[in-house]
Design a protein around this motif. Structure first.
Motif, PDB file in Angstrom:
ATOM      1  N   GLU A  66      14.954  28.644 -11.808  1.00 55.14           N
ATOM      2  CA  GLU A  66      14.371  29.535 -10.946  1.00 55.14           C
ATOM      3  C   GLU A  66      15.290  29.788  -9.458  1.00 55.14           C
ATOM      4  OE1 GLU A  66      10.399  29.572  -9.868  1.00 55.14           O
ATOM      5  OE2 GLU A  66       9.891  28.779 -12.033  1.00 55.14           O
ATOM      6  N   HIS A 114      14.679  21.443 -22.577  1.00 52.85           N
ATOM      7  CA  HIS A 114      15.345  22.742 -21.961  1.00 52.85           C
ATOM      8  C   HIS A 114      14.868  22.815 -20.536  1.00 52.85           C
ATOM      9  CE1 HIS A 114      17.267  26.503 -21.811  1.00 52.85           C
ATOM     10  NE2 HIS A 114      17.753  26.257 -22.898  1.00 52.85           N
ATOM     11  N   HIS A 136      14.340  24.599 -17.138  1.00 55.00           N
ATOM     12  CA  HIS A 136      14.161  25.893 -16.586  1.00 55.00           C
ATOM     13  C   HIS A 136      14.530  26.165 -15.222  1.00 55.00           C
ATOM     14  CE1 HIS A 136      11.402  26.453 -19.926  1.00 55.00           C
ATOM     15  NE2 HIS A 136      11.123  25.123 -19.816  1.00 55.00           N
TER      16      HIS A 136
END
Length: 194
Positions: free
Chosen positions: A126, A122, A124
């Motif tokens: 930001e 998965h 991530h």
């Protein structure tokens, strides 16, 4: 083998690759007159050159023998139809807009089938300023790694090739909604909508 259909297919595939008859002939160690003869339906390729011919033109031997490539109508160029292919021999990564007959290292390739990511795959995200930092907590060894990340919208495809022993990360600008693809060399292709 229908010489006229096979010839038309060879001519079409050659032109799509922006090759001259002479360039194709050179790849096959033949004369350009031979290629011209095939394309005019006055002869057909010998079985001994079919594999090399299919690789040079990026079509399958089966297409050459049957001269019936599947041409889909209605493809508007929407990048969301992108299909990803990985050669098991050389690990070449190829991308087609919609389904295609893709051949690499003499082997026909099947499009990778995307699935929802598990925790190990998965991505991530930001947001940092105007960019998005994307990373995946995944091993990056020579035997198990993330090979690419792709961000696909209706009008563009951004592709990031990754290599073993580097971090599974990249920076990208996310504009319109799209799909994020992550390919693991052992577990396959994963996709999420963003």
């Amino acid at each position: 083998m229908d010489n006229s259909k096979t010839g038309a297919l060879i001519a079409q595939a050659r032109k799509e690759r922006h090759m001259t008859q002479r360039e194709l002939a050179s790849l096959l160690c033949l004369s350009d007159k031979t290629i011209s003869k095939w394309e005019r339906g006055l002869g057909s390729p010998d079985i001994s050159v079919l594999q090399e011919l299919s690789c040079a033109l990026g079509i399958t031997v089966q297409s050459l023998l049957g001269a019936s490539p599947q041409i889909k109508s209605g493809n508007t160029g929407n990048m969301r139809r992108a299909q990803f292919y990985v050669c098991p021999v050389c690990m070449n990564i190829l991308i087609g807009n919609d389904e295609a007959d893709i051949v690499c290292c003499g082997k026909p390739l099947n499009a990778l089938q995307a699935m929802a990511p598990d925790d190990d795959h998965h991505p991530h995200l930001e947001i940092i300023g105007h960019e998005t930092y994307l990373y995946i907590n995944h091993t990056m060894s020579k035997t198990h790694y993330i090979g690419f990340i792709a961000y696909v919208t209706s009008s563009e495809l951004r592709f990031f090739r990754l290599y073993p022993e580097q971090n599974a990360e990249t920076h990208l600008r996310i504009g319109e909604p799209g799909f994020l693809y992550v390919w693991c060399n052992l577990h396959g292709l994963f996709v999420i909508k963003i």
